[in-house]
Design a protein around this motif. Sequence first.
Motif, PDB file in Angstrom:
ATOM      1  N   UNK A   1       0.835  -1.209   0.000  1.00  0.00           N
ATOM      2  CA  UNK A   1       0.000   0.000   0.000  1.00  0.00           C
ATOM      3  C   UNK A   1       0.862   1.249   0.000  1.00  0.00           C
ATOM      4  N   UNK A   2       1.987   1.179   0.698  1.00  0.00           N
ATOM      5  CA  UNK A   2       2.835   2.361   0.853  1.00  0.00           C
ATOM      6  C   UNK A   2       4.118   2.331   0.037  1.00  0.00           C
ATOM      7  N   UNK A   3       4.527   1.143  -0.430  1.00  0.00           N
ATOM      8  CA  UNK A   3       5.773   1.013  -1.181  1.00  0.00           C
ATOM      9  C   UNK A   3       5.558   0.137  -2.410  1.00  0.00           C
ATOM     10  N   UNK A   4       6.254   0.479  -3.468  1.00  0.00           N
ATOM     11  CA  UNK A   4       6.261  -0.334  -4.674  1.00  0.00           C
ATOM     12  C   UNK A   4       7.558  -1.106  -4.748  1.00  0.00           C
ATOM     13  N   UNK A   5       7.850  -1.679  -5.906  1.00  0.00           N
ATOM     14  CA  UNK A   5       9.115  -2.400  -6.072  1.00  0.00           C
ATOM     15  C   UNK A   5      10.313  -1.502  -5.757  1.00  0.00           C
ATOM     16  N   UNK A   6      11.299  -2.063  -5.091  1.00  0.00           N
ATOM     17  CA  UNK A   6      12.502  -1.313  -4.742  1.00  0.00           C
ATOM     18  C   UNK A   6      12.255  -0.236  -3.687  1.00  0.00           C
ATOM     19  N   UNK A   7      11.265  -0.447  -2.825  1.00  0.00           N
ATOM     20  CA  UNK A   7      10.897   0.521  -1.775  1.00  0.00           C
ATOM     21  C   UNK A   7      10.539   1.899  -2.342  1.00  0.00           C
TER      22      UNK A   7
ATOM     23  N   UNK B   1       8.028   4.588  -2.998  1.00  0.00           N
ATOM     24  CA  UNK B   1       6.677   5.008  -2.610  1.00  0.00           C
ATOM     25  C   UNK B   1       5.860   5.502  -3.808  1.00  0.00           C
ATOM     26  N   UNK B   2       6.516   6.002  -4.827  1.00  0.00           N
ATOM     27  CA  UNK B   2       5.821   6.494  -6.004  1.00  0.00           C
ATOM     28  C   UNK B   2       5.115   5.408  -6.794  1.00  0.00           C
ATOM     29  N   UNK B   3       5.521   4.151  -6.601  1.00  0.00           N
ATOM     30  CA  UNK B   3       4.893   3.033  -7.313  1.00  0.00           C
ATOM     31  C   UNK B   3       3.990   2.215  -6.396  1.00  0.00           C
ATOM     32  N   UNK B   4       3.647   2.759  -5.246  1.00  0.00           N
ATOM     33  CA  UNK B   4       2.800   2.040  -4.296  1.00  0.00           C
ATOM     34  C   UNK B   4       1.352   2.017  -4.775  1.00  0.00           C
ATOM     35  N   UNK B   5       0.566   1.183  -4.154  1.00  0.00           N
ATOM     36  CA  UNK B   5      -0.856   1.062  -4.477  1.00  0.00           C
ATOM     37  C   UNK B   5      -1.569   2.401  -4.293  1.00  0.00           C
ATOM     38  N   UNK B   6      -1.283   3.081  -3.206  1.00  0.00           N
ATOM     39  CA  UNK B   6      -1.952   4.360  -2.954  1.00  0.00           C
ATOM     40  C   UNK B   6      -1.538   5.426  -3.961  1.00  0.00           C
ATOM     41  N   UNK B   7      -0.260   5.492  -4.279  1.00  0.00           N
ATOM     42  CA  UNK B   7       0.188   6.516  -5.225  1.00  0.00           C
ATOM     43  C   UNK B   7      -0.338   6.253  -6.638  1.00  0.00           C
TER      44      UNK B   7
END
Length: 180
Positions: A113-119, A121-127
């Motif tokens: 929810x808060x992090x995407x691949x490679x930590x 945050x721009x690729x997270x579910x919420x973003x």
Amino acid sequence: MNRAARALIAASDRIDRVCLLSAKAALVAMVAVIGVQIVARYGLRSPPGWTEELARYLMVWGGLLGATAAFRRGLDPAVTRRDETARGWSGRLARVALVVAVALLVVPILYFSFFGPGLDPGRSFLMRNLARTSSGLGINLIFIAAAIPTFCIVILAHLAARIVGGPLKTQVPEHAADIG
């Protein structure tokens, strides 16, 4: 029970009241919106496009908030048949199984929810949902997507309260059938 445990249980109880009230409100609103849709579709022959979408979003929020209330009361599907409030090894085993099962479900969901691949945050579910808008209502989808991490955070708060104090006691009517 020490002061910290009582404070944790009290906080969980306050969160539970808010979640339960919100779930009830979402359910009532969903039924009202569906009623508007039925009247408009079959009575006026011109259903608005936003009713189905709003009902779906209310169902998501209401369902997830209602699930947190069920979890707080111990009405969730049983991980074990052991009583988590029991003393001794049986109770400890049930609490460990509960913590492991909830952590396996909730922690990855919160992470993504808060992090995407490679930590990132721009690729997270919420973003990713921040950049999208609903077609019928024109609202930002982050308001709908926020239901998922909200659910997870509330479940973790209720888990902590269940570990230190057990589930809330529910009032079961005498005529209720035993499905266990």
